[in-house]
Design a protein around this motif. Structure first.
Motif, PDB file in Angstrom:
ATOM      1  N   LYS A 156      -3.039  12.519   1.688  1.00 35.37           N
ATOM      2  CA  LYS A 156      -4.207  11.431   1.148  1.00 35.37           C
ATOM      3  C   LYS A 156      -4.195  10.252   1.994  1.00 35.37           C
ATOM      4  O   LYS A 156      -3.387  10.074   2.899  1.00 35.37           O
ATOM      5  CB  LYS A 156      -3.587  11.050  -0.144  1.00 35.37           C
ATOM      6  CG  LYS A 156      -3.500  12.135  -1.351  1.00 35.37           C
ATOM      7  CD  LYS A 156      -3.160  11.922  -2.715  1.00 35.37           C
ATOM      8  CE  LYS A 156      -3.268  12.942  -3.449  1.00 35.37           C
ATOM      9  NZ  LYS A 156      -2.937  12.480  -4.967  1.00 35.37           N
ATOM     10  N   GLN A 157      -5.349   9.553   1.699  1.00 39.01           N
ATOM     11  CA  GLN A 157      -5.661   8.295   2.344  1.00 39.01           C
ATOM     12  C   GLN A 157      -4.448   7.047   1.873  1.00 39.01           C
ATOM     13  O   GLN A 157      -4.145   7.228   0.772  1.00 39.01           O
ATOM     14  CB  GLN A 157      -7.111   7.826   2.137  1.00 39.01           C
ATOM     15  CG  GLN A 157      -8.022   8.631   2.918  1.00 39.01           C
ATOM     16  CD  GLN A 157      -9.357   8.016   2.746  1.00 39.01           C
ATOM     17  OE1 GLN A 157      -9.784   7.302   2.148  1.00 39.01           O
ATOM     18  NE2 GLN A 157     -10.494   8.458   3.870  1.00 39.01           N
ATOM     19  N   ARG A 158      -4.346   6.149   2.623  1.00 40.36           N
ATOM     20  CA  ARG A 158      -3.422   5.063   2.297  1.00 40.36           C
ATOM     21  C   ARG A 158      -4.425   4.144   1.262  1.00 40.36           C
ATOM     22  O   ARG A 158      -5.474   4.078   1.304  1.00 40.36           O
ATOM     23  CB  ARG A 158      -3.338   4.125   3.406  1.00 40.36           C
ATOM     24  CG  ARG A 158      -2.476   3.026   3.094  1.00 40.36           C
ATOM     25  CD  ARG A 158      -1.952   2.165   4.527  1.00 40.36           C
ATOM     26  NE  ARG A 158      -1.332   3.213   5.352  1.00 40.36           N
ATOM     27  CZ  ARG A 158      -0.824   2.445   6.656  1.00 40.36           C
ATOM     28  NH1 ARG A 158      -0.697   1.346   6.802  1.00 40.36           N
ATOM     29  NH2 ARG A 158      -0.214   3.244   7.466  1.00 40.36           N
ATOM     30  N   GLU A 159      -3.514   3.819   0.192  1.00 41.09           N
ATOM     31  CA  GLU A 159      -4.077   2.970  -0.893  1.00 41.09           C
ATOM     32  C   GLU A 159      -3.323   1.848  -1.520  1.00 41.09           C
ATOM     33  O   GLU A 159      -2.258   1.724  -1.408  1.00 41.09           O
ATOM     34  CB  GLU A 159      -4.342   4.094  -2.196  1.00 41.09           C
ATOM     35  CG  GLU A 159      -2.977   4.499  -2.970  1.00 41.09           C
ATOM     36  CD  GLU A 159      -3.065   5.301  -4.166  1.00 41.09           C
ATOM     37  OE1 GLU A 159      -4.239   5.397  -4.532  1.00 41.09           O
ATOM     38  OE2 GLU A 159      -1.974   5.739  -4.591  1.00 41.09           O
ATOM     39  N   TRP A 160      -4.429   0.938  -1.649  1.00 38.03           N
ATOM     40  CA  TRP A 160      -3.777  -0.301  -2.293  1.00 38.03           C
ATOM     41  C   TRP A 160      -3.040  -0.286  -3.723  1.00 38.03           C
ATOM     42  O   TRP A 160      -3.310   0.514  -4.428  1.00 38.03           O
ATOM     43  CB  TRP A 160      -4.871  -1.422  -2.519  1.00 38.03           C
ATOM     44  CG  TRP A 160      -4.417  -2.970  -2.919  1.00 38.03           C
ATOM     45  CD1 TRP A 160      -3.554  -3.601  -2.438  1.00 38.03           C
ATOM     46  CD2 TRP A 160      -4.738  -3.219  -4.338  1.00 38.03           C
ATOM     47  NE1 TRP A 160      -3.481  -4.667  -3.297  1.00 38.03           N
ATOM     48  CE2 TRP A 160      -4.123  -4.532  -4.521  1.00 38.03           C
ATOM     49  CE3 TRP A 160      -5.296  -2.578  -5.446  1.00 38.03           C
ATOM     50  CZ2 TRP A 160      -4.345  -4.974  -5.594  1.00 38.03           C
ATOM     51  CZ3 TRP A 160      -5.440  -3.347  -6.512  1.00 38.03           C
ATOM     52  CH2 TRP A 160      -4.949  -4.602  -6.572  1.00 38.03           C
ATOM     53  N   GLN A 173       0.709   5.913   0.828  1.00 32.48           N
ATOM     54  CA  GLN A 173       0.158   6.977   1.462  1.00 32.48           C
ATOM     55  C   GLN A 173       1.030   8.283   0.951  1.00 32.48           C
ATOM     56  O   GLN A 173       2.202   8.348   1.634  1.00 32.48           O
ATOM     57  CB  GLN A 173      -0.075   6.849   2.807  1.00 32.48           C
ATOM     58  CG  GLN A 173      -0.929   7.872   3.567  1.00 32.48           C
ATOM     59  CD  GLN A 173      -1.512   7.750   4.752  1.00 32.48           C
ATOM     60  OE1 GLN A 173      -0.804   6.906   5.582  1.00 32.48           O
ATOM     61  NE2 GLN A 173      -2.499   8.363   5.260  1.00 32.48           N
ATOM     62  N   TRP A 217       1.367  -4.942   9.110  1.00 37.61           N
ATOM     63  CA  TRP A 217       1.910  -4.040   8.481  1.00 37.61           C
ATOM     64  C   TRP A 217       3.233  -3.952   8.776  1.00 37.61           C
ATOM     65  O   TRP A 217       3.743  -3.876   9.986  1.00 37.61           O
ATOM     66  CB  TRP A 217       0.877  -2.536   8.772  1.00 37.61           C
ATOM     67  CG  TRP A 217      -0.498  -2.914   8.382  1.00 37.61           C
ATOM     68  CD1 TRP A 217      -1.553  -3.200   9.173  1.00 37.61           C
ATOM     69  CD2 TRP A 217      -1.048  -2.332   6.941  1.00 37.61           C
ATOM     70  NE1 TRP A 217      -2.549  -3.124   8.220  1.00 37.61           N
ATOM     71  CE2 TRP A 217      -2.352  -2.616   7.005  1.00 37.61           C
ATOM     72  CE3 TRP A 217      -0.226  -1.980   5.731  1.00 37.61           C
ATOM     73  CZ2 TRP A 217      -3.200  -2.184   5.921  1.00 37.61           C
ATOM     74  CZ3 TRP A 217      -1.137  -1.560   4.885  1.00 37.61           C
ATOM     75  CH2 TRP A 217      -2.332  -1.471   4.726  1.00 37.61           C
ATOM     76  N   TYR A 271       0.743  -1.015   0.148  1.00 38.97           N
ATOM     77  CA  TYR A 271      -0.068   0.067   0.029  1.00 38.97           C
ATOM     78  C   TYR A 271       1.096   1.177   0.010  1.00 38.97           C
ATOM     79  O   TYR A 271       2.171   1.164   0.265  1.00 38.97           O
ATOM     80  CB  TYR A 271      -1.101  -0.084   1.160  1.00 38.97           C
ATOM     81  CG  TYR A 271      -2.227  -1.003   1.479  1.00 38.97           C
ATOM     82  CD1 TYR A 271      -1.699  -2.360   1.497  1.00 38.97           C
ATOM     83  CD2 TYR A 271      -3.354  -0.363   1.225  1.00 38.97           C
ATOM     84  CE1 TYR A 271      -2.693  -3.279   1.572  1.00 38.97           C
ATOM     85  CE2 TYR A 271      -4.296  -1.486   1.196  1.00 38.97           C
ATOM     86  CZ  TYR A 271      -4.279  -2.773   1.381  1.00 38.97           C
ATOM     87  OH  TYR A 271      -5.111  -3.642   1.308  1.00 38.97           O
TER      88      TYR A 271
END
Length: 114
Positions: A43-47, A39, A104, A37
């Motif tokens: 911004k939001q964390r994204e895959w 980030q 994580w 992922y």
């Protein structure tokens, strides 16, 4: 206790390449799914990408054709090869693993300069 430790991040010029690695320690290998992922600031964390235990892979549309994910279960490691890097991929990249529970890493910074 399972730990994921990323490495390979850094500063690179646009068009360059980086290879991220994530080594897992603990006693519940192999994971069903391993992936990455990211980030970016504000911004939001994204895959980004994932690889299943059997080797099948999936990618976010934004990285298809430029990023390649792979895993080596003998080394408890997942990799992310990133090519043709663009400034917009600048972010902290996090390793992710799942086997019943998800885990994580602490993240590694990738910065692409224009």
């Amino acid at each position: 206790q399972v730990q994921l430790v990323e490495s390979g991040g850094g500063l690179v010029q646009a068009g360059g390449s980086l290879r991220l690695s994530c080594e897992a320690s603990g006693s519940i290998f192999p994971f069903n799914t391993m992936g990455w992922y990211r980030q970016a600031p504000g911004k939001q964390r994204e895959w980004v990408a994932a690889v299943a235990r059997g080797g099948s892979t999936n990618y976010a549309d934004s990285v298809k054709g430029r990023f390649t994910i792979s895993r080596d279960d003998a080394k408890n490691t997942v990799y992310l090869q990133m090519n043709s890097l663009k400034p917009e991929v600048t972010a902290v990249y996090y390793c992710h693993a799942r086997k019943v529970t998800e885990y994580w890493g602490q993240g590694t910074q990738v910065t692409v300069s224009s």
